[in-house]
Design an enzyme around this catalytic site. Structure first.
Site, short mmCIF file in Angstrom:
data_model
loop_
_atom_site.label_atom_id
_atom_site.label_comp_id
_atom_site.label_asym_id
_atom_site.label_seq_id
_atom_site.Cartn_x
_atom_site.Cartn_y
_atom_site.Cartn_z
N SER A 1 -2.60 3.62 -8.75
CA SER A 1 -3.32 4.86 -8.96
C SER A 1 -3.81 4.93 -10.40
O SER A 1 -3.25 4.27 -11.28
CB SER A 1 -2.37 6.03 -8.68
OG SER A 1 -2.85 7.23 -9.22
N TYR B 1 5.90 11.09 -10.65
CA TYR B 1 5.07 10.17 -9.86
C TYR B 1 4.29 9.24 -10.78
O TYR B 1 4.22 8.02 -10.55
CB TYR B 1 4.12 10.97 -8.98
CG TYR B 1 3.00 10.16 -8.37
CD1 TYR B 1 3.21 9.41 -7.21
CD2 TYR B 1 1.72 10.14 -8.95
CE1 TYR B 1 2.17 8.66 -6.66
CE2 TYR B 1 0.68 9.41 -8.40
CZ TYR B 1 0.92 8.66 -7.25
OH TYR B 1 -0.10 7.92 -6.70
N ASN C 1 0.81 -1.21 0.00
CA ASN C 1 0.00 0.00 0.00
C ASN C 1 0.84 1.27 0.00
O ASN C 1 0.45 2.28 -0.56
CB ASN C 1 -0.92 -0.01 1.22
CG ASN C 1 -1.52 1.35 1.48
OD1 ASN C 1 -2.39 1.82 0.76
ND2 ASN C 1 -1.02 2.03 2.52
#
Length: 199
Positions: free
Chosen positions: A146, A161, A92
């Site tokens: 994501s 990112y 996570n």
């Protein structure tokens, strides 16, 4: 969830947010959950909350800096010694720094690589080896990803990112292929969450 009662899950980044929520739910369903983070006090508070609620499982706080390979390996050694090993690994932990490609700081990029890619890969490897040496054939490795791992948003602050999250997409598919080649029933799953920009 019944087959997971009493079994061991590792949840990285378990001190806040999604990681804390996952850890709490797994404890509620009766698992032994090793929750790791740098800020272990928050996990201790969550463990006390789970105990007060008389949840069937237990939350075991573990202090670990996921940018430090030795600390990750020490954590897996401790889990083996105290709880036999990992049956479920939930990667996570993840972070984002507003470091554009044209002007970003190398230190910020490196931190994202260390946590979002390397720590995830190291934990995956160590969890798989833990399962393999105990002949666990029904384990599960779950990577939190994501939407930024599937599309590129026009926001310079998150482009690096985004690159790390595309890597998570590729790593999870690669893991799935390797598990299939190993003829194991250990599963690899990716779960999506919102990226820092809110998409």
């Amino acid at each position: 969830m019944d087959r997971w009662t009493g079994r061991v899950a590792l949840v990285t980044g378990a001190s806040v947010g999604i990681g804390a929520a996952i850890a709490k739910e797994l404890v509620r369903f009766g698992m032994k959950v090793v929750g790791c983070a740098r800020d272990v006090d928050k996990i201790k508070n969550l463990a006390a909350e789970c105990q007060s609620a008389s949840y069937a499982g237990v939350l075991i706080p573990f202090k670990c800096d996921l940018t430090n390979v030795e600390e990750i390996q020490s954590m897996f050694s401790a889990i083996k010694e105290e709880h036999n090993g990992v049956d479920v690994c939930i990667n996570n932990a993840g972070l984002a720094h507003p470091e554009p490609l044209l002007s970003g700081k190398t230190s910020g990029w490196k931190n994202m690589l260390d946590v979002n890619i390397l720590a995830l890969s190291i934990c995956t490897r160590e969890a798989y080896q833990s399962m393999k040496e105990r002949n666990i054939d029904d384990g599960h490795i779950i990577n939190l990803n994501s939407m930024c791992g599937h599309r590129i948003i026009p926001n310079a602050d998150i482009h690096f990112y985004t690159g790390t999250k595309y890597a998570v997409t590729a790593l999870t598919e690669g893991l799935r292929q390797e598990l299939r080649e190993a003829k194991t029933h250990i599963r690899a799953t990716v779960r999506l969450r919102c990226c820092p920009c809110g998409f």
